[in-house]
Motif scaffolding. Structure first.
Motif, mmCIF file in Angstrom:
data_model
loop_
_atom_site.group_PDB
_atom_site.id
_atom_site.type_symbol
_atom_site.label_atom_id
_atom_site.label_comp_id
_atom_site.label_asym_id
_atom_site.label_seq_id
_atom_site.Cartn_x
_atom_site.Cartn_y
_atom_site.Cartn_z
ATOM 1 N N GLY A 178 4.111 -32.501 -29.866
ATOM 2 C CA GLY A 178 4.678 -31.160 -29.876
ATOM 3 C C GLY A 178 3.911 -30.162 -29.044
ATOM 4 O O GLY A 178 4.264 -28.980 -29.014
ATOM 5 N N ALA A 179 2.858 -30.619 -28.334
ATOM 6 C CA ALA A 179 2.029 -29.715 -27.530
ATOM 7 C C ALA A 179 2.619 -29.564 -26.135
ATOM 8 O O ALA A 179 2.103 -30.088 -25.144
ATOM 9 C CB ALA A 179 0.604 -30.225 -27.459
ATOM 10 N N ALA A 180 3.712 -28.796 -26.048
ATOM 11 C CA ALA A 180 4.423 -28.643 -24.779
ATOM 12 C C ALA A 180 3.565 -27.955 -23.727
ATOM 13 O O ALA A 180 3.631 -28.291 -22.534
ATOM 14 C CB ALA A 180 5.712 -27.856 -25.006
ATOM 15 N N ALA A 181 2.769 -26.971 -24.133
ATOM 16 C CA ALA A 181 1.928 -26.254 -23.177
ATOM 17 C C ALA A 181 0.874 -27.177 -22.579
ATOM 18 O O ALA A 181 0.575 -27.110 -21.383
ATOM 19 C CB ALA A 181 1.272 -25.050 -23.843
ATOM 20 N N LYS A 182 0.290 -28.040 -23.390
ATOM 21 C CA LYS A 182 -0.700 -28.991 -22.897
ATOM 22 C C LYS A 182 -0.053 -29.998 -21.958
ATOM 23 O O LYS A 182 -0.613 -30.324 -20.897
ATOM 24 C CB LYS A 182 -1.354 -29.700 -24.076
ATOM 25 C CG LYS A 182 -2.334 -30.792 -23.684
ATOM 26 C CD LYS A 182 -3.504 -30.251 -22.892
ATOM 27 C CE LYS A 182 -4.461 -31.375 -22.493
ATOM 28 N NZ LYS A 182 -5.590 -30.882 -21.668
ATOM 29 N N ALA A 183 1.118 -30.513 -22.308
ATOM 30 C CA ALA A 183 1.824 -31.465 -21.452
ATOM 31 C C ALA A 183 2.160 -30.836 -20.105
ATOM 32 O O ALA A 183 2.019 -31.474 -19.051
ATOM 33 C CB ALA A 183 3.097 -31.952 -22.147
ATOM 34 N N GLN A 184 2.572 -29.572 -20.125
ATOM 35 C CA GLN A 184 2.904 -28.882 -18.887
ATOM 36 C C GLN A 184 1.661 -28.697 -18.018
ATOM 37 O O GLN A 184 1.727 -28.802 -16.788
ATOM 38 C CB GLN A 184 3.537 -27.520 -19.198
ATOM 39 C CG GLN A 184 4.045 -26.770 -17.978
ATOM 40 C CD GLN A 184 5.098 -27.543 -17.205
ATOM 41 O OE1 GLN A 184 5.906 -28.272 -17.794
ATOM 42 N NE2 GLN A 184 5.101 -27.421 -15.891
ATOM 43 N N GLN A 185 0.528 -28.430 -18.651
ATOM 44 C CA GLN A 185 -0.718 -28.299 -17.901
ATOM 45 C C GLN A 185 -1.048 -29.599 -17.160
ATOM 46 O O GLN A 185 -1.446 -29.578 -15.992
ATOM 47 C CB GLN A 185 -1.863 -27.942 -18.843
ATOM 48 C CG GLN A 185 -3.219 -27.824 -18.153
ATOM 49 C CD GLN A 185 -4.382 -28.076 -19.090
ATOM 50 O OE1 GLN A 185 -4.297 -28.910 -19.993
ATOM 51 N NE2 GLN A 185 -5.468 -27.365 -18.900
ATOM 52 N N LEU A 186 -0.875 -30.731 -17.841
ATOM 53 C CA LEU A 186 -1.155 -32.014 -17.203
ATOM 54 C C LEU A 186 -0.210 -32.282 -16.042
ATOM 55 O O LEU A 186 -0.617 -32.869 -15.029
ATOM 56 C CB LEU A 186 -1.064 -33.149 -18.226
ATOM 57 C CG LEU A 186 -2.111 -33.162 -19.346
ATOM 58 C CD1 LEU A 186 -2.057 -34.493 -20.094
ATOM 59 C CD2 LEU A 186 -3.505 -32.913 -18.816
ATOM 60 N N ARG A 187 1.027 -31.890 -16.166
ATOM 61 C CA ARG A 187 1.969 -32.068 -15.049
ATOM 62 C C ARG A 187 1.504 -31.287 -13.828
ATOM 63 O O ARG A 187 1.591 -31.778 -12.689
ATOM 64 C CB ARG A 187 3.370 -31.610 -15.460
ATOM 65 C CG ARG A 187 4.069 -32.546 -16.424
ATOM 66 C CD ARG A 187 5.554 -32.232 -16.491
ATOM 67 N NE ARG A 187 6.214 -33.085 -17.467
ATOM 68 C CZ ARG A 187 6.351 -32.779 -18.759
ATOM 69 N NH1 ARG A 187 5.868 -31.629 -19.224
ATOM 70 N NH2 ARG A 187 6.965 -33.597 -19.580
ATOM 71 N N ARG A 188 1.041 -30.065 -14.041
ATOM 72 C CA ARG A 188 0.565 -29.251 -12.912
ATOM 73 C C ARG A 188 -0.688 -29.857 -12.293
ATOM 74 O O ARG A 188 -0.838 -29.876 -11.066
ATOM 75 C CB ARG A 188 0.279 -27.822 -13.371
ATOM 76 C CG ARG A 188 1.509 -27.029 -13.777
ATOM 77 C CD ARG A 188 1.165 -25.547 -13.894
ATOM 78 N NE ARG A 188 0.121 -25.317 -14.880
ATOM 79 C CZ ARG A 188 0.345 -25.027 -16.159
ATOM 80 N NH1 ARG A 188 1.591 -24.956 -16.623
ATOM 81 N NH2 ARG A 188 -0.661 -24.826 -17.007
ATOM 82 N N GLU A 189 -1.577 -30.355 -13.117
ATOM 83 C CA GLU A 189 -2.852 -30.853 -12.622
ATOM 84 C C GLU A 189 -2.715 -32.187 -11.893
ATOM 85 O O GLU A 189 -3.553 -32.510 -11.037
ATOM 86 C CB GLU A 189 -3.840 -31.015 -13.779
ATOM 87 C CG GLU A 189 -4.324 -29.692 -14.351
ATOM 88 C CD GLU A 189 -5.332 -29.876 -15.469
ATOM 89 O OE1 GLU A 189 -5.585 -31.042 -15.855
ATOM 90 O OE2 GLU A 189 -5.868 -28.869 -15.944
ATOM 91 N N LYS A 190 -1.680 -32.958 -12.206
ATOM 92 C CA LYS A 190 -1.551 -34.274 -11.595
ATOM 93 C C LYS A 190 -1.416 -34.175 -10.085
ATOM 94 O O LYS A 190 -2.067 -34.934 -9.339
ATOM 95 C CB LYS A 190 -0.351 -35.022 -12.175
ATOM 96 C CG LYS A 190 -0.216 -36.446 -11.626
ATOM 97 C CD LYS A 190 0.960 -37.185 -12.232
ATOM 98 C CE LYS A 190 1.076 -38.572 -11.638
ATOM 99 N NZ LYS A 190 2.234 -39.323 -12.189
ATOM 100 N N ASP A 191 -0.620 -33.256 -9.598
ATOM 101 C CA ASP A 191 -0.452 -33.097 -8.150
ATOM 102 C C ASP A 191 -1.771 -32.733 -7.484
ATOM 103 O O ASP A 191 -2.081 -33.207 -6.390
ATOM 104 C CB ASP A 191 0.605 -32.041 -7.846
ATOM 105 C CG ASP A 191 2.006 -32.488 -8.252
ATOM 106 O OD1 ASP A 191 2.225 -33.708 -8.339
ATOM 107 O OD2 ASP A 191 2.864 -31.619 -8.478
ATOM 108 N N VAL A 192 -2.544 -31.882 -8.144
ATOM 109 C CA VAL A 192 -3.847 -31.484 -7.603
ATOM 110 C C VAL A 192 -4.779 -32.691 -7.529
ATOM 111 O O VAL A 192 -5.479 -32.898 -6.527
ATOM 112 C CB VAL A 192 -4.476 -30.369 -8.456
ATOM 113 C CG1 VAL A 192 -5.869 -30.016 -7.944
ATOM 114 C CG2 VAL A 192 -3.587 -29.132 -8.465
#
Length: 346
Positions: free
Chosen positions: A250-264
């Protein structure tokens, strides 16, 4: 999200001034992880805590308020969202306050998160290759690599006591911390590190702690991305699995952070390196080569990652080190010389 306000309302109704702020702090933490709290998920602020002066609470200057709980909840948010410097500050304050916590069952996560943030900050300093020497600020804030590793070892030792005395839900936390320690050991090999993290992920999963399985997957993927010979394929599989598990939690904000960081992370990988995804040079892309296609190779690899490595997950009273089949024993101690120190810039 639904039950939290009802529970807090009941506490207000019955004038429960002791437990109400504790529940409000944790409820705000949950909202931040879900992406429904403060605009900055790291900060312990938001609608639930609007009537409190959080600056004074963090300073510990509000009478009859559980500042220690506030420090711990802020520590968790700082760790989850990557502000390890803030996390270390909160961990040190919290550690001093809870010196006698080891006998309390609900205190099991305390050394776990303190150990995690100490090790994460130590890795951050190690990777930054800061100049040797101890500045006043670094010394006072526990900013040296050596100090952080010693503090982390103290937390690991405390978790070992929890496991030895059969404190509930402590084994998977110990395995995660020891995997983090092993990954910082210069003498550990990639197979050693892979087995340790895989064991931690499996124990967390079998114990029903989805969030901690996600955390271990994330940390292992981060190690794979940043190793001297990065494996982008396995790192991506582990990273994507962490995202999936965080979403299940249920940690949508954390999951979204990982999506952003993967490209970096992918963009930071060395360009000149052997790659299985370079179609111009890779025989796996040639159907006539007699080799499986790239897609087939990656599918097979994912299956291996799911099936590989079996761990022994029990600790007896005579030996509290991690036992992993085919690998031997790890005590979780770190290898760093007394004359090697890494500090942050003041």
């Amino acid at each position: 999200e639904v039950d939290g306000p009802i529970y807090i309302e009941e506490m207000v109704k019955f004038e429960n001034r002791v437990h109400r702020p504790v529940c409000e702090l944790y409820f705000q933490c949950v909202l931040n992880l879900m992406g429904k709290g403060n605009s900055d998920p790291i900060l312990l602020k938001g609608e639930i805590l609007k009537e409190y002066d959080m600056e004074r609470i963090m300073e510990g200057s509000v009478p009859h308020f559980p500042s220690s709980t506030a420090w711990f909840v802020q520590l968790m948010l700082a760790y989850y969202f990557g502000d390890y410097k803030l996390g270390v500050q909160m961990a040190m304050k919290h550690e001093e306050e809870d010196a006698n916590e080891w006998s309390l069952a609900w205190a099991v996560p305390h050394p776990f998160f303190r150990g995690l943030v100490y090790l994460a900050r130590a890795r951050e300093l190690k990777e930054s290759k800061s100049s040797p020497g101890v500045s006043l600020y670094a010394s006072r804030m526990g900013g040296t690599y050596r100090d952080l590793m010693k503090r982390a070892q103290t937390q690991v030792d405390r978790l070992r006591l929890f496991v030895k005395h059969e404190m509930i839900n402590s084994l998977h936390m110990l395995k995660i911390l020891e995997a983090e320690l092993i990954s910082l050991d210069a003498q550990a090999t990639l197979p050693d590190i892979r087995r340790a993290y895989t064991a931690a992920i499996r124990v967390a999963t079998r114990s029903g702690f989805t969030q901690d399985a996600a955390l271990a997957s994330e940390r292992f993927a981060l190690y794979l991305f940043k190793t001297s010979s990065p494996d982008a394929d396995e790192a991506s599989v582990r990273w994507n699995n962490a995202i999936k598990l965080y979403e299940e939690w249920g940690a949508a904000a954390k999951a979204q952070q990982l999506r952003r960081e993967k490209d970096v992370l992918l963009s930071s990988l060395p360009r000149e390196r052997p790659s299985r995804v370079n179609s111009s040079e890779n025989k796996h892309d040639d159907p006539q080569s007699g080799l499986p296609t790239l897609g087939q190779s990656l599918t097979a690899k994912k299956s291996i990652l799911r099936l590989d490595f079996r761990e022994q997950t029990s600790l007896d009273d005579s030996d509290s080190s991690v036992e992993i089949e085919g690998m031997g024993s790890f005590s979780g101690t770190s290898n760093f010389s007394d004359d090697e120190d890494i500090t942050e810039n003041s």
